[in-house]
Design a protein around this motif. Structure first.
Motif, mmCIF file in Angstrom:
data_model
loop_
_atom_site.group_PDB
_atom_site.id
_atom_site.type_symbol
_atom_site.label_atom_id
_atom_site.label_comp_id
_atom_site.label_asym_id
_atom_site.label_seq_id
_atom_site.Cartn_x
_atom_site.Cartn_y
_atom_site.Cartn_z
ATOM 1 N N HIS A 38 -4.585 2.107 -0.417
ATOM 2 C CA HIS A 38 -4.187 2.211 -1.253
ATOM 3 C C HIS A 38 -3.411 1.470 -2.259
ATOM 4 C CE1 HIS A 38 -3.899 4.677 -5.328
ATOM 5 N NE2 HIS A 38 -2.559 4.294 -5.747
ATOM 6 N N ILE B 87 -3.634 11.346 -3.471
ATOM 7 C CA ILE B 87 -2.738 9.932 -4.309
ATOM 8 C C ILE B 87 -2.995 10.317 -5.343
ATOM 9 C CG2 ILE B 87 -2.410 7.777 -3.942
ATOM 10 C CD1 ILE B 87 -4.252 7.522 -1.553
ATOM 11 N N GLY C 46 -7.585 10.022 -1.007
ATOM 12 C CA GLY C 46 -8.006 8.713 -0.748
ATOM 13 C C GLY C 46 -7.031 8.092 0.264
ATOM 14 N N THR D 34 0.952 -1.067 -0.630
ATOM 15 C CA THR D 34 0.385 -0.134 0.088
ATOM 16 C C THR D 34 0.831 1.053 0.279
ATOM 17 O OG1 THR D 34 -0.117 0.288 2.153
ATOM 18 C CG2 THR D 34 -1.786 -1.612 1.428
#
Ligand code: FAD
Ligand code: FES
Lengths: 611, 105
Positions: free
Chosen positions: B80, B70, B75, B34
């Motif tokens: 993510h 992002i 986000g 992530t």
């Protein structure tokens, strides 16, 4: 600010300072506020949204008899307070401080009923499960606690403030020094009593807990003169996801297994079923919700120690024996349960997990591991939550003693019960004592210590040290332990404490949201907890709960019905074995060849008594 | 794979001047890291002064405190997934509430 060192940016005066904004902190604040004293909660994160509380999955419990009296027709009246108490003590291998377990059982109905009331008024979903338990989500618990705080007499709140050091004057607490994480200001809270409600310590690289749980309160309380105990006992949850990374640490697999709708095979890296060759009685033990975690942790860790795991140290949840039809039925039933909590299909903990279920349909498997969910060790308290340091109280996961060597009852109930009692006791104490004498030199000393990593040049950065701590814990403190690995880990941890800790330095001298500074301040506590856990695990030359020594597999009741306390002797932790209180139940006199034998014996006794 | 991460920075020790810094992070193939994993790597190993929400992170999309821009869209860093080798661009969600780098109050 007159009488305070010039480094301090803000001074706040209160009667009771509660450190921590999880369930224990919220409970303590309400307990103290109802006694009409000034209360301030300081939390590293946000109230009800930090620590383990919002991450729980989440079951709260009281005894079945009380739940039935509250009108729960599905409650099990045979789960009387006495039987529940016996279970807690027996399942904890008789290391519970029995007065603490008694308090837990006695006060659980009132505290859980109160929580249900806040939940109702805050519109949060709680559903009755079995025995005397309600199932909900961690978020619902957090929101219900916030509702309780709103309904309470006034409570002041400082969020995103990390308390770093307690200060004492003439042998009792006089305040605490903290930092405002966003502004970097030094905040001093002058108070008459402190409640430590900072949660547990979770030193491993594989985490299912939040970033705040670094054992701060345990370290601080010890430095202020409190004892800590049971540090070798950690509770591992069998069935946290290793991958995909985005779900790493999620305990959905364990939850799914627990619902029983689709129960996968648990297989090693080569695909062999871990349970296939085990006796039927052990398989039954592993299916019993009370013994599930202990039995699985034992069996999984045995396979992992034999090199049967994946390269990441995991195993697989394998669903391949299910036909498509059976799989979909199981899934549907599971998600009917989940939808009640999360409102949407294929959601768990408010996040879509559709990808995970699609992966099963593609005949994939879930890579799962043992993940530390709860630390049984912590600050030693009496039944009023008082510690050995005058004016310092502790509650919830930061405290120790309720459950003994392992826990099969609910920590969420523990945090509510103990939080409330600690708040009441702290309030009573604060009324009995006069204002603490000023301790400018102590505050000055604390300021210098807190600011030191910002001003040192050419020292060691905290980041790699943090990774070393995780590596030591991964290598030595998992479920299976041995003298060799523990000694090696201990030598590395002691070297870090002696050589690196005094030289920690951060890159940026500015205090605003200085993550490296926060990490440097946490490291002292993380290292203290790690070293205490390693020392206690090495000393305990037997197996008990999820502390399984491959070199000492037996449960040695002759020698080890003792808790390992660390007492503060001139600032150094002195290890002292102490017998817990056996005020109600006597422990078994005989030894057992291993922890599973102990568990099987207890289960036979418990089921025999019911039939 | 090697991922290029471009971070919009503003450090209070430099008077808050805005600039962009580029890091290269070696990510094991197929690991599904992530954005928060990448930042952890950078902060722990490459640049300790980096600021992003971390001190009370749930890491599980629950606390909703790790918001950032992002690749241009708002986000959560921990939710993510970095899927391919395109550069990852990370910016704060607000300039006016910015405390340090990606951290806003
Ligand atoms: C994934 C998971 C699932 C679980 N499921 C269950 C379950 O189903 N049932 C159950 O009974 N238990 C469960 N538990 C355990 C339970 O959630 C915890 O034991 C309990 O929530 C602990 O509450 P607490 O208030 O003591 O600590 P926490 O909730 O951890 O709160 C600690 C607080 O202290 C603050 N803090 C820390 N350091 C400082 C500092 N230096 N200064 C100021 N503040 C500080 C933190 O920010 C936080 O606000 C689970 C735990 C996990 C991780
Ligand atoms: S850290 Fe909690 S949502 Fe990202």
């Amino acid at each position: 600010m007159k009488g305070f060192p010039s480094q301090i940016d803000r001074v706040i005066d209160t009667d009771v300072l509660v450190i921590g904004g999880g369930g224990a902190g919220a409970g303590a604040a309400m307990g103290a506020a109802r006694r009409r004293c000034r209360v301030l909660v300081a939390a590293k994160g946000r109230l009800g949204r930090s620590g383990s509380t919002p991450l729980s999955s989440a079951v709260v419990a009281m005894d079945g008899e009380s739940a039935r009296k509250m009108g729960q027709r599905r409650a099990d009246p045979s789960l009387t307070p006495d039987r529940w108490f016996e279970q807690i003590v027996g399942h904890g291998f008789f290391l519970s401080e029995q007065p603490l377990a008694q308090l837990y059982v006695e006060q659980a109905p009132a505290r859980v009923a109160e929580l249900l009331g806040w939940a109702r008024r805050a519109g949060q979903p709680f559903f009755f499960g079995a025995g005397g338990s309600w199932i909900t989500t961690g978020r619902a618990i957090g929101r219900s606690l916030c509702q309780g705080i709103r309904e309470s007499p006034p409570i002041d709140l400082l969020e995103d403030v990390m308390i770093c050091e307690l200060t004492c004057s003439r042998g009792r607490i006089s305040g605490a020094l903290g930092i405002d994480i966003y502004s970097g200001e030094l905040v001093y809270v002058a108070c008459r009593a402190v409640v430590i409600a900072t949660g547990g310590f979770h030193p491993f690289s594989f985490k299912c807990t939040a970033g705040d749980n670094t054992g701060d309160g345990i370290g601080m309380a010890f430095r202020a003169g409190a004892a800590v105990a049971d540090m070798e006992f950690l509770l591992f949850c069998p069935g946290a996801l290793f991958s995909p990374r985005i779900h790493r640490g999620s305990i959905l697999p364990m939850f799914l297994y627990g619902t029983g709708q689709i129960r996968p095979d648990i297989v090693d890296a080569k695909g062999s079923d871990l349970f296939a060759a085990l006796p039927a009685e052990v398989r039954r033990l592993a299916q019993d919700p009370a013994w599930f975690k202990l039995a699985h942790a034992f069996i999984w860790s045995e396979a992992l120690a034999a090199g049967r795991g994946t390269s990441a140290g995991g195993l697989f949840f394998d669903f391949r024996r299910y036909s498509s039809w059976r799989y979909f039925k199981g899934l549907l039933l599971t998600f009917m349960v989940f939808k009640k909590f999360y409102g949407r299909r294929f959601h768990y903990q408010h996040r879509s997990v559709r990808d995970l279920f699609d992966s099963i349909r593609r005949r994939g498997r879930w890579e799962v591991g043992l993940c530390c969910e709860y630390s049984l060790g912590g600050v030693v308290v009496d039944a009023g939550m008082q510690t050995a340091a005058a004016g310092v109280f502790a509650a919830g996961e930061a405290a120790s003693g309720t459950f003994g060597a392992t826990r099969t009852s609910r920590a969420l109930t523990e945090m509510l019960v103990q939080g409330f009692v600690a708040g009441e006791s702290a309030a009573a104490w604060s009324k009995d004592v006069d204002d603490p004498a000023p301790a400018e030199d102590r505050i000055e000393q604390a300021c210098r210590k807190v600011l030191a990593p910002l001003t040192r040049s050419g020292g060691t950065a905290p980041g790699p040290v943090l990774e070393t701590i995780e590596a030591i814990a991964d290598g030595a403190l998992g479920v299976r332990r041995s003298a060799g690995a523990l000694e090696k880990g201990l030598a590395r941890a002691a070297a870090l404490r002696r050589e690196i800790l005094p030289r920690l330095a951060v890159q940026s001298p500015n205090r605003r949201y200085n993550l490296e500074w926060i990490q440097a301040l946490q490291l002292e506590n993380q290292l203290f907890c790690l070293e205490a856990a390693l020392r206690a695990a090495l000393r305990r030359a037997e197996s008990r709960g999820q502390h399984i020594r491959s070199d000492f597999p037996h449960v040695d009741n002759g020698r080890w019905l003792r808790r390992l306390h660390f007492e503060n002797r001139g600032g150094k932790p002195a290890l002292r074995p102490r017998q817990p209180s056996f005020c109600c139940l006597s422990p078994p006199q005989r030894d057992f060849p291993g922890v599973l034998d102990y568990a099987l014996d207890r289960r036979r006794q418990e089921t025999g008594r019911l039939n | 794979m090697n991922i290029e991460v471009q971070i919009a920075r503003s450090r209070p020790e430099d008077g808050g001047a805005a600039y962009r810094q580029v890091y290269h992070v070696p990510v094991p193939d197929g690991a599904g890291w992530t954005a928060m994993d990448l930042l952890d790597y950078i902060q722990r190993r490459l640049d300790g002064s980096l600021g992003y929400f971390r001190h009370s992170a749930c890491g599980r999309g629950l606390c909703r405190r790790c918001a950032a821009r992002i690749n241009g869209n708002v986000g959560y860093l921990c939710a993510h997934i970095v899927e391919d080798e395109r550069p990852l661009v990370l910016e704060p969600i607000s300039e006016s509430r910015r405390i340090r780098d990606l951290v806003c109050r």
